[in-house]
Design a protein around this motif. Structure first.
Motif, PDB file in Angstrom:
ATOM      1  N   MET A 161      -4.757   3.306  -2.302  1.00 37.46           N
ATOM      2  CA  MET A 161      -5.514   2.771  -3.436  1.00 37.46           C
ATOM      3  C   MET A 161      -5.049   3.454  -4.700  1.00 37.46           C
ATOM      4  O   MET A 161      -4.609   4.588  -4.659  1.00 37.46           O
ATOM      5  N   CYS A 162      -5.134   2.760  -5.730  1.00 39.55           N
ATOM      6  CA  CYS A 162      -4.726   3.315  -7.032  1.00 39.55           C
ATOM      7  C   CYS A 162      -5.722   2.831  -8.073  1.00 39.55           C
ATOM      8  O   CYS A 162      -6.356   1.791  -7.893  1.00 39.55           O
ATOM      9  N   ASP A 213      -2.223   6.544  -5.445  1.00 34.15           N
ATOM     10  CA  ASP A 213      -2.860   6.968  -4.198  1.00 34.15           C
ATOM     11  C   ASP A 213      -2.112   6.354  -3.028  1.00 34.15           C
ATOM     12  O   ASP A 213      -1.968   5.121  -2.946  1.00 34.15           O
ATOM     13  N   TYR A 266       7.511   8.077  -2.265  1.00 35.63           N
ATOM     14  CA  TYR A 266       8.856   7.511  -2.208  1.00 35.63           C
ATOM     15  C   TYR A 266       9.876   8.428  -2.896  1.00 35.63           C
ATOM     16  O   TYR A 266      11.044   8.113  -2.973  1.00 35.63           O
ATOM     17  N   LEU A 326      13.290   2.185 -10.481  1.00 38.52           N
ATOM     18  CA  LEU A 326      12.247   1.297  -9.927  1.00 38.52           C
ATOM     19  C   LEU A 326      10.906   1.848 -10.422  1.00 38.52           C
ATOM     20  O   LEU A 326      10.321   2.754  -9.814  1.00 38.52           O
ATOM     21  N   TYR A 346       7.038   2.487 -11.467  1.00 42.06           N
ATOM     22  CA  TYR A 346       5.669   2.262 -10.987  1.00 42.06           C
ATOM     23  C   TYR A 346       4.736   2.042 -12.194  1.00 42.06           C
ATOM     24  O   TYR A 346       3.799   1.267 -12.138  1.00 42.06           O
ATOM     25  N   ASN A 353      -1.121  -1.801  -5.933  1.00 45.43           N
ATOM     26  CA  ASN A 353      -1.094  -2.639  -4.732  1.00 45.43           C
ATOM     27  C   ASN A 353      -2.056  -3.823  -4.835  1.00 45.43           C
ATOM     28  O   ASN A 353      -3.191  -3.679  -5.309  1.00 45.43           O
ATOM     29  N   GLN A 365      10.172  -9.063  -8.929  1.00 47.06           N
ATOM     30  CA  GLN A 365       8.977  -8.221  -9.123  1.00 47.06           C
ATOM     31  C   GLN A 365       9.339  -6.765  -9.427  1.00 47.06           C
ATOM     32  O   GLN A 365       8.672  -6.122 -10.221  1.00 47.06           O
ATOM     33  N   PHE A 414      14.315  -1.701   0.244  1.00 50.26           N
ATOM     34  CA  PHE A 414      13.153  -1.846  -0.640  1.00 50.26           C
ATOM     35  C   PHE A 414      12.745  -3.307  -0.746  1.00 50.26           C
ATOM     36  O   PHE A 414      13.100  -3.997  -1.696  1.00 50.26           O
ATOM     37  N   PRO A 415      12.025  -3.804   0.258  1.00 51.78           N
ATOM     38  CA  PRO A 415      11.530  -5.180   0.178  1.00 51.78           C
ATOM     39  C   PRO A 415      10.541  -5.303  -0.982  1.00 51.78           C
ATOM     40  O   PRO A 415      10.063  -4.287  -1.503  1.00 51.78           O
ATOM     41  N   ALA A 453       7.382  -5.482  -3.255  1.00 48.35           N
ATOM     42  CA  ALA A 453       6.071  -4.833  -3.100  1.00 48.35           C
ATOM     43  C   ALA A 453       4.990  -5.785  -3.602  1.00 48.35           C
ATOM     44  O   ALA A 453       5.149  -6.396  -4.666  1.00 48.35           O
ATOM     45  N   LEU A 485       2.147  -6.407  -5.556  1.00 46.57           N
ATOM     46  CA  LEU A 485       1.469  -5.678  -6.639  1.00 46.57           C
ATOM     47  C   LEU A 485       0.774  -6.634  -7.601  1.00 46.57           C
ATOM     48  O   LEU A 485       1.048  -7.836  -7.617  1.00 46.57           O
ATOM     49  N   ASN A 537      -7.336  -2.243  -6.888  1.00 43.66           N
ATOM     50  CA  ASN A 537      -6.541  -3.076  -5.966  1.00 43.66           C
ATOM     51  C   ASN A 537      -7.312  -4.367  -5.677  1.00 43.66           C
ATOM     52  O   ASN A 537      -7.883  -4.945  -6.579  1.00 43.66           O
TER      53      ASN A 537
HETATM   54  C1  LIG Z   1       2.436   2.159  -2.990  1.00 45.35           C
HETATM   55  C2  LIG Z   1       2.291   2.058  -4.510  1.00 45.35           C
HETATM   56  C3  LIG Z   1       0.918   1.508  -4.827  1.00 45.35           C
HETATM   57  C4  LIG Z   1      -0.142   2.492  -4.459  1.00 45.35           C
HETATM   58  C5  LIG Z   1      -1.417   1.755  -4.278  1.00 45.35           C
HETATM   59  O1  LIG Z   1      -1.787   0.834  -4.979  1.00 45.35           O
HETATM   60  N1  LIG Z   1      -2.111   2.172  -3.245  1.00 45.35           N
HETATM   61  C6  LIG Z   1      -3.273   1.465  -2.777  1.00 45.35           C
HETATM   62  C7  LIG Z   1      -3.144   1.233  -1.313  1.00 45.35           C
HETATM   63  S1  LIG Z   1      -4.183  -0.032  -0.825  1.00 45.35           S
HETATM   64  O2  LIG Z   1      -4.352  -0.996  -1.840  1.00 45.35           O
HETATM   65  O3  LIG Z   1      -5.405   0.570  -0.430  1.00 45.35           O
HETATM   66  O4  LIG Z   1      -3.495  -0.652   0.312  1.00 45.35           O
HETATM   67  C8  LIG Z   1       3.333   1.141  -5.164  1.00 45.35           C
HETATM   68  C9  LIG Z   1       3.185   1.201  -6.714  1.00 45.35           C
HETATM   69  C10 LIG Z   1       4.588   0.969  -7.278  1.00 45.35           C
HETATM   70  C11 LIG Z   1       5.427   0.598  -6.054  1.00 45.35           C
HETATM   71  C12 LIG Z   1       6.947   0.796  -6.160  1.00 45.35           C
HETATM   72  C13 LIG Z   1       7.491   0.021  -7.367  1.00 45.35           C
HETATM   73  O5  LIG Z   1       7.048  -1.330  -7.360  1.00 45.35           O
HETATM   74  C14 LIG Z   1       9.026   0.075  -7.412  1.00 45.35           C
HETATM   75  C15 LIG Z   1       9.713  -0.308  -6.094  1.00 45.35           C
HETATM   76  C16 LIG Z   1       9.661  -1.822  -5.851  1.00 45.35           C
HETATM   77  C17 LIG Z   1      10.386  -2.192  -4.568  1.00 45.35           C
HETATM   78  O6  LIG Z   1      10.302  -3.568  -4.384  1.00 45.35           O
HETATM   79  C18 LIG Z   1       9.734  -1.472  -3.385  1.00 45.35           C
HETATM   80  C19 LIG Z   1       9.820   0.037  -3.597  1.00 45.35           C
HETATM   81  C20 LIG Z   1       9.154   0.496  -4.895  1.00 45.35           C
HETATM   82  C21 LIG Z   1       9.550   1.973  -5.053  1.00 45.35           C
HETATM   83  C22 LIG Z   1       7.608   0.328  -4.846  1.00 45.35           C
HETATM   84  C23 LIG Z   1       7.001   1.117  -3.659  1.00 45.35           C
HETATM   85  C24 LIG Z   1       5.455   0.998  -3.601  1.00 45.35           C
HETATM   86  O7  LIG Z   1       5.094  -0.330  -3.345  1.00 45.35           O
HETATM   87  C25 LIG Z   1       4.816   1.466  -4.936  1.00 45.35           C
HETATM   88  C26 LIG Z   1       5.082   2.955  -5.086  1.00 45.35           C
END
Ligand SMILES: C[C@H](CCC(=O)NCCS(=O)(=O)O)[C@H]1CC[C@H]2[C@@H]3[C@H](O)C[C@@H]4C[C@H](O)CC[C@]4(C)[C@H]3C[C@H](O)[C@]12C
Length: 324
Positions: free
Chosen positions: A1-2, A19, A24, A63, A65, A79, A98, A133-134, A136, A138, A170
């Motif tokens: 979560m974020c 969160d 990464y 990449l 965030y 997310n 994305q 890196f598929p 994400a 978001l 989220n």
């Molecule tokens: C996991 C991160 C989000 C954290 C979050 O929202 N957590 C909540 C979890 S949940 O809701 O409860 O499931 C996201 C935010 C930014 C994302 C990154 C950025 O989008 C940049 C790249 C994008 C690429 O496609 C994938 C790797 C990546 C490096 C991503 C990895 C991952 O998906 C990250 C780091």
């Protein structure tokens, strides 16, 4: 979560908690004005606004965030798994993958109005950065000192919402998050009066009872309500120290200590880092799970006319100031 939030005093601030249960390997990354940005479908942009933010740098590509640009516009991806639906490139609108959405907007828009116009002609695609890196799932908050937007690419298209709460978490989709705030219409930072019943002699036995009912758990909808309440009632001076300090208190209301959110046997989601960007002055402040000292990277202390990425690892070591 974020959780992400904005804050306005003399300057404009935007930041987030990241969160997750693993990192990464992200770094504070400055993209100077002459770093050529290769877009998958939109050519190479040779000259653009400088950007500073948190990114995983893969093959010399940032990449991002969350980030701000030198004009005071900021953006963060959170997310949105299960709800985000991206399209295929169509060659009609601006096809943007994305993973390149943040540099696409921040490299060319000086403010929210310019970003609105850009978003109107954009098609967000599911193109992965690489097989490692598929794409994400978001959604994004995009903001400057005049306001904030939430951007969600869902089954029935690209949704762009005004975000008067100035926060994003989220799931569920943003319109539902806003609707759920109706549940808390009675909450207040002031002490409540007895509206329960005139027939009962009810009174306040503690301070803070005006917000009784604000959810304390770590679910996304609860963090949304808690961060919105905290942000919308925030009071601080407008100096840099007071503003940044208050911003970390806002996001502190939703931080995740290890142990409270188990995502698999013995695996816990924690607040890996918290950021606060002064978008007016180009400064990226952060704390990490293990380092509570606020650390700053100032884009204007670097050569922003360069053409190479500049990156700083996050300082992770806790430093305790021994007073005696
Ligand atoms: C996991 C991160 C989000 C954290 C979050 O929202 N957590 C909540 C979890 S949940 O809701 O409860 O499931 C996201 C935010 C930014 C994302 C990154 C950025 O989008 C940049 C790249 C994008 C690429 O496609 C994938 C790797 C990546 C490096 C991503 C990895 C991952 O998906 C990250 C780091």
């Amino acid at each position: 979560m974020c959780t992400a939030a904005t804050y306005l005093t003399k300057d404009f601030y935007i930041g987030r908690t990241l969160d997750y249960e693993f990192s990464y390997g992200e770094e504070i990354t400055i993209l100077p004005r002459n770093y050529p940005i290769p877009f998958r479908f939109m050519g190479i942009r040779e000259n653009h606004y400088a950007i500073i933010g948190m990114a995983h740098v893969a093959g010399n590509y940032p990449l991002y965030y969350d980030a701000i640009n030198e004009k005071g516009l900021g953006m963060a991806g959170l997310n949105f798994v299960g709800n985000s639906v991206y399209r295929k490139p169509e060659g009609v609108k601006d096809d943007v993958a994305q993973f390149e959405f943040i540099p696409w907007v921040l490299s060319q828009c000086a403010n929210l109005d310019e970003a609105r116009a850009l978003l109107d002609r954009m098609n967000l695609t599911d193109t992965p950065y690489s097989e490692h890196f598929p794409s994400a799932g978001l959604h994004w908050i995009l903001a400057d000192r005049t306001g904030a937007l939430t951007i969600e690419s869902v089954a029935d298209g690209l949704k762009i919402y005004e975000n008067p709460a100035g926060v994003l978490t989220n799931n569920p989709p943003f319109d539902q998050q806003m609707f759920l705030l109706n549940n808390y219409i009675g909450l207040s930072p002031k002490q409540p009066e007895n509206h329960f019943s005139e027939q009962l002699p009810l009174s306040c036995y503690s301070r803070g009872m005006g917000a009784l009912g604000l959810p304390g758990d770590l679910s996304s909808a609860s963090r949304f309500a808690r961060a919105a309440f905290t942000r919308l009632h925030s009071v601080s001076g407008d100096s840099e120290e007071e503003s940044v300090g208050q911003f970390f208190h806002i996001l502190g209301s939703v931080e995740q200590p290890r142990g409270c959110c188990e995502v698999a046997d013995g695996k816990y989601e924690i607040t890996i880092y918290t950021s606060c960007c002064n978008a007016t002055r180009g400064i990226y402040y952060y704390t990490t799970y293990t380092n509570h000292q606020i650390t700053a990277v100032d884009m204007h202390r670097e050569n922003l006319d360069g053409n190479e990425l500049i990156h700083y690892p996050m300082l992770q070591q806790e430093r305790i100031f021994h007073q005696n």
